[in-house]
Design an enzyme around this catalytic site. Structure first.
Site, PDB file in Angstrom:
ATOM      1  N   PRO A 114     -35.866  -5.344  42.540  1.00 29.80           N
ATOM      2  CA  PRO A 114     -37.156  -6.023  42.729  1.00 29.80           C
ATOM      3  C   PRO A 114     -37.029  -7.536  42.635  1.00 29.80           C
ATOM      4  CG  PRO A 114     -37.161  -4.687  40.710  1.00 29.80           C
ATOM      5  CD  PRO A 114     -35.834  -4.483  41.358  1.00 29.80           C
ATOM      6  N   GLU A 161     -32.580  -1.278  33.737  1.00 32.31           N
ATOM      7  CA  GLU A 161     -33.057  -2.670  33.669  1.00 32.31           C
ATOM      8  C   GLU A 161     -32.337  -3.547  34.688  1.00 32.31           C
ATOM      9  OE1 GLU A 161     -35.692  -3.870  31.855  1.00 32.31           O
ATOM     10  OE2 GLU A 161     -35.893  -1.705  31.682  1.00 32.31           O
ATOM     11  N   ARG A 195     -32.372   1.337  63.562  1.00 32.43           N
ATOM     12  CA  ARG A 195     -33.092   1.495  64.841  1.00 32.43           C
ATOM     13  C   ARG A 195     -32.942   0.255  65.736  1.00 32.43           C
ATOM     14  NH1 ARG A 195     -38.060  -0.547  64.933  1.00 32.43           N
ATOM     15  NH2 ARG A 195     -39.027   1.013  66.251  1.00 32.43           N
ATOM     16  N   ASP A 238     -42.343  -3.525  69.223  1.00 29.61           N
ATOM     17  CA  ASP A 238     -42.717  -3.239  67.838  1.00 29.61           C
ATOM     18  C   ASP A 238     -43.667  -4.282  67.280  1.00 29.61           C
ATOM     19  OD1 ASP A 238     -41.023  -1.145  67.634  1.00 29.61           O
ATOM     20  OD2 ASP A 238     -39.452  -2.212  66.543  1.00 29.61           O
TER      21      ASP A 238
HETATM   22  N1  ADE Z   1     -35.647  -1.259  42.856  1.00 25.69           N
HETATM   23  C1  ADE Z   1     -36.776  -1.124  42.145  1.00 25.69           C
HETATM   24  N2  ADE Z   1     -37.809  -1.666  42.773  1.00 25.69           N
HETATM   25  C2  ADE Z   1     -37.345  -2.171  43.941  1.00 25.69           C
HETATM   26  C3  ADE Z   1     -37.932  -2.863  45.024  1.00 25.69           C
HETATM   27  N3  ADE Z   1     -39.231  -3.158  45.035  1.00 25.69           N
HETATM   28  N4  ADE Z   1     -37.147  -3.209  46.057  1.00 25.69           N
HETATM   29  C4  ADE Z   1     -35.825  -2.943  46.024  1.00 25.69           C
HETATM   30  N5  ADE Z   1     -35.212  -2.289  45.036  1.00 25.69           N
HETATM   31  C5  ADE Z   1     -35.956  -1.907  43.992  1.00 25.69           C
END
Ligand code: ADE
Length: 247
Positions: A88, A115, A153, A168
């Site tokens: 994230p 984590e 793709r 697209d």
């Molecule tokens: N791992 C946990 N959340 C994620 C996200 N939003 N994007 C990529 N990998 C992740």
């Protein structure tokens, strides 16, 4: 293209990578996908790939040794793949990034968990860190599948002519126009007459205008980057005028 995936949960990939377009691309030899179980690269009795964080705090951290050893096993001395950590904290994935990745010959995805990974992995191995959005998944597996689907793709030959990627949403910073199929009238709802006319120029113009309208209504932020012609800009003004007239 060759894609390697390093994961604690290899079974998660079985369905998505073998169905539909990804399955066809693999069968056609357009992409080779290898899934590696990170636990195979552990040396402890319980095949543990994580440990407690130094300095305390909640959660566990993915250990560096199995990741380094797996990357060394996957990478040949000659070719260095792009090594992508799904987390994230990464840069937000986009159609533009999908296009760039589709041009690479070898990608290695590392699916983060817990984590996160030991920082030395990030420092020494990772070339790109990607997120698929501002929310937290239980791990990087689903995120890696999203990225792989979007980029495979775009590899030449994966989409048939009829499914061309050039129309697209986001291809030209606009959303896609609405689509219709048979029957021409369903429960009193008509397919727009122009689509039945056979006039390809008029159809193209309608599609473009509807794409502009959809983008204005649903994602006006995209219009700032869209490369509109003068005529298209005046159509957009008309759409805006109509909307303002409604309020
Ligand atoms: N791992 C946990 N959340 C994620 C996200 N939003 N994007 C990529 N990998 C992740």
């Amino acid at each position: 293209m060759r894609i390697d995936i390093l994961t604690l949960f290899p079974k998660m990939f079985q369905g998505p990578l073998n169905e539909s377009m990804l399955g066809r691309a693999k069968k056609a030899g357009l992409v080779e996908i290898n899934i590696h179980d990170l636990r195979h690269f552990t040396h402890n009795e319980h095949r543990k790939a994580d440990d407690r964080p130094y300095g305390g705090g909640p959660g566990m951290v993915m250990k560096p040794e199995p990741i380094f050893e797996a990357v060394e096993f996957i990478c040949s001395p000659s070719g260095q793949p792009k090594i992508i950590l799904m987390s994230p904290q990464g840069k937000t994935f986009s159609q533009e990034k999908a296009k760039q990745l589709a041009e690479e010959s070898h990608l290695l995805f590392i699916c983060g968990h817990y984590e996160g990974v030991d920082e030395r992995v990030r420092q020494k191995l990772i070339t790109n860190e990607l997120s698929i959005g501002d929310y937290v998944l239980t791990g990087g597996e689903l995120a890696a599948m999203v990225v792989i689907d979007a980029l495979v793709r775009l590899i030449p030959g994966v989409l048939g002519k009829r499914e061309s990627a050039t129309k697209d949403s986001f291809y030209r910073e606009l959303l896609d126009c609405p689509h219709y199929t048979r029957p021409p009238t369903y429960r009193g709802m008509e397919v727009p007459q122009v689509l039945l006319s056979g006039d390809h120029q008029e159809i193209q113009k309608w599609c473009k205008h509807e794409a502009i309208r959809q983008t204005f209504l649903k994602r006006p932020d995209l219009l700032k980057r869209a490369n509109l012609t003068e005529k298209e800009k005046s159509f957009l003004k008309e759409v805006k005028g109509k909307r303002d007239g409604c309020h």
